[in-house]
Design an enzyme around this catalytic site. Structure first.
Site, mmCIF file in Angstrom:
data_model
loop_
_atom_site.group_PDB
_atom_site.id
_atom_site.type_symbol
_atom_site.label_atom_id
_atom_site.label_comp_id
_atom_site.label_asym_id
_atom_site.label_seq_id
_atom_site.Cartn_x
_atom_site.Cartn_y
_atom_site.Cartn_z
ATOM 1 C CB CYS A 1 -6.711 69.409 68.488
ATOM 2 S SG CYS A 1 -7.002 71.172 68.744
ATOM 3 C CG HIS B 1 -6.461 68.020 72.402
ATOM 4 N ND1 HIS B 1 -5.384 68.879 72.451
ATOM 5 C CD2 HIS B 1 -7.513 68.763 71.952
ATOM 6 C CE1 HIS B 1 -5.768 70.068 72.035
ATOM 7 N NE2 HIS B 1 -7.049 70.026 71.734
ATOM 8 C CG ASN C 1 -6.674 73.585 72.720
ATOM 9 O OD1 ASN C 1 -5.666 73.059 72.238
ATOM 10 N ND2 ASN C 1 -7.891 73.367 72.249
#
Ligand code: UT7
Length: 333
Positions: A114, A260, A290
């Site tokens: 990520c 994020h 995500n």
């Protein structure tokens, strides 16, 4: 002094929209549970035979290059972040380079999950600052839908993730008012197994996938959700403050924070810790879930498209994820 500036942004998401309700076909879950715990309403899944990790990245990159007013042939280096490459090796950056017709141009394939896009941005920035390259393509792309265990057993992970790609063209500039101010990279490998996919690992007695490996869930994403949540809630504000302090700013100076897109609850908590009004934090996890390394370039591009980023704005990117890794970037747009 040479700095780097963002000259163009682009993204691509596959057309296949998967709603929370759609997921109830495969697992015991509900739209209400997913929305309440994560803020996610839908995500995109790639279409087999149409999208690949590299093809999505190519589409995003073409958009970014075009918006920068450039041609693919202007790109001097590619930094490509993905956790879910098309092949075990070589990385998808090489496949995208081929699709863009950039034979001979250097490719750096990085993972870093990520935080991958900020790591990629930082690497590109260093190459530009040293004067080695003037135009660098930075990419984040993921196909995660194939990795998810979509049964009830894997539901805590499966509902979160989606597919997509984003890209930014970084160019050299000598304008101190419109540039990438700094990047800040961190990792703590003590938590490697809190969010990971174990197989196909090399340190195994055999190269073949055994039934045992499959049955033990070695090929699935394994996540200790509460541990990730706990660390994220500390690391996000910490690494944002680090970026602000390095440049003499306070949280209230941030024009737009783009975290994020891990979980809307995390973004909201971080916003409150920094005492920022809701309009100064950008979220699109509701529509994409995500997307790991693709999450920040997709969000950055959408924020720009929506007019939420204006010339001279102070933009903060921040990420936390598997590794554990966490990172931030401060940009004077
Ligand atoms: O970029 C980093 C990526 N990862 C993250 O950001 C993850 C951070 N962590 C989280 O966002 C949260 O931990 C989750 C959203 C993953 C899970 O939320 P939680 O509040 O930590 O739930 P939990 O795992 O503690 O589970 C609570 C309950 C359990 O049931 P019982 O044992 O209380 O009966 C789970 O079985 O919710 C159940 N559950 C679900 N129920 C319906 C777990 N997943 C689901 C689901 N649908 N999808």
């Amino acid at each position: 002094m040479t700095y780097s500036t963002i000259a163009g942004l682009g993204f691509y998401v596959p057309e296949n929209v998967v709603t929370n309700q759609d997921l109830t076909q495969y697992m015991e879950t509900s739209d209400a549970w997913i929305r309440e715990r994560t803020g996610i309403e839908q995500r995109r899944y790639f279409t087999y035979g149409k999208d690949t990790n590299a093809s999505m990245a190519t589409a995003a990159s073409r958009m970014a290059i075009d918006r920068a007013g450039l041609q693919p042939s202007d790109i001097q280096l590619i930094v490509y972040a993905t956790t879910t490459p098309d092949y075990y090796f070589p990385g998808s950056g090489f496949l995208m380079q081929r699709e863009l017709g950039l034979e001979g141009v250097g490719v750096i394939d990085i993972r870093n999950q990520c935080s991958g896009f900020i790591y990629a941005l930082s690497i590109a920035d260093q190459f530009i600052k040293t004067g080695m390259y003037k135009t660098v393509l930075v990419v984040g792309s993921e196909i995660q839908s194939t990795w998810l265990n979509k049964s009830t057993e894997g539901r805590n992970v499966a509902v979160i993730f989606g597919d997509g790609a984003g890209a930014a063209v970084l160019q050299a500039t000598d304008d101190p008012e419109h540039r990438l101010l700094s990047t800040h990279l961190h990792a703590d490998g003590r938590y490697a197994e809190e969010l990971y996919v174990r197989e196909p690992g090399s340190s195994r007695p055999t190269r073949a996938a055994t039934k045992e490996m499959v049955d033990e869930g070695g090929f699935d994403v394994s996540m200790n959700g509460s541990a990730v949540l706990k660390h994220a809630l500390t690391r996000f504000p910490e690494v944002i403050q680090e970026a602000l302090q390095a440049n003499g700013y306070q949280p209230e100076d941030i024009s737009l924070l783009i975290p994020h897109q891990a979980n809307l609850r995390i973004s909201e908590n971080v916003r409150q810790q920094l005492n920022l009004p809701p309009e100064r934090v950008f979220n699109n996890i509701q529509r994409y879930g995500n997307t790991t390394a693709a999450s920040l370039p997709i969000a950055l591009t959408e924020a720009w498209e929506q007019g939420r980023i204006r010339s001279g704005d102070l933009i903060c990117l921040a990420a936390f994820g598997s590794g554990f890794t966490w990172a931030s970037a401060l940009i004077k747009y």
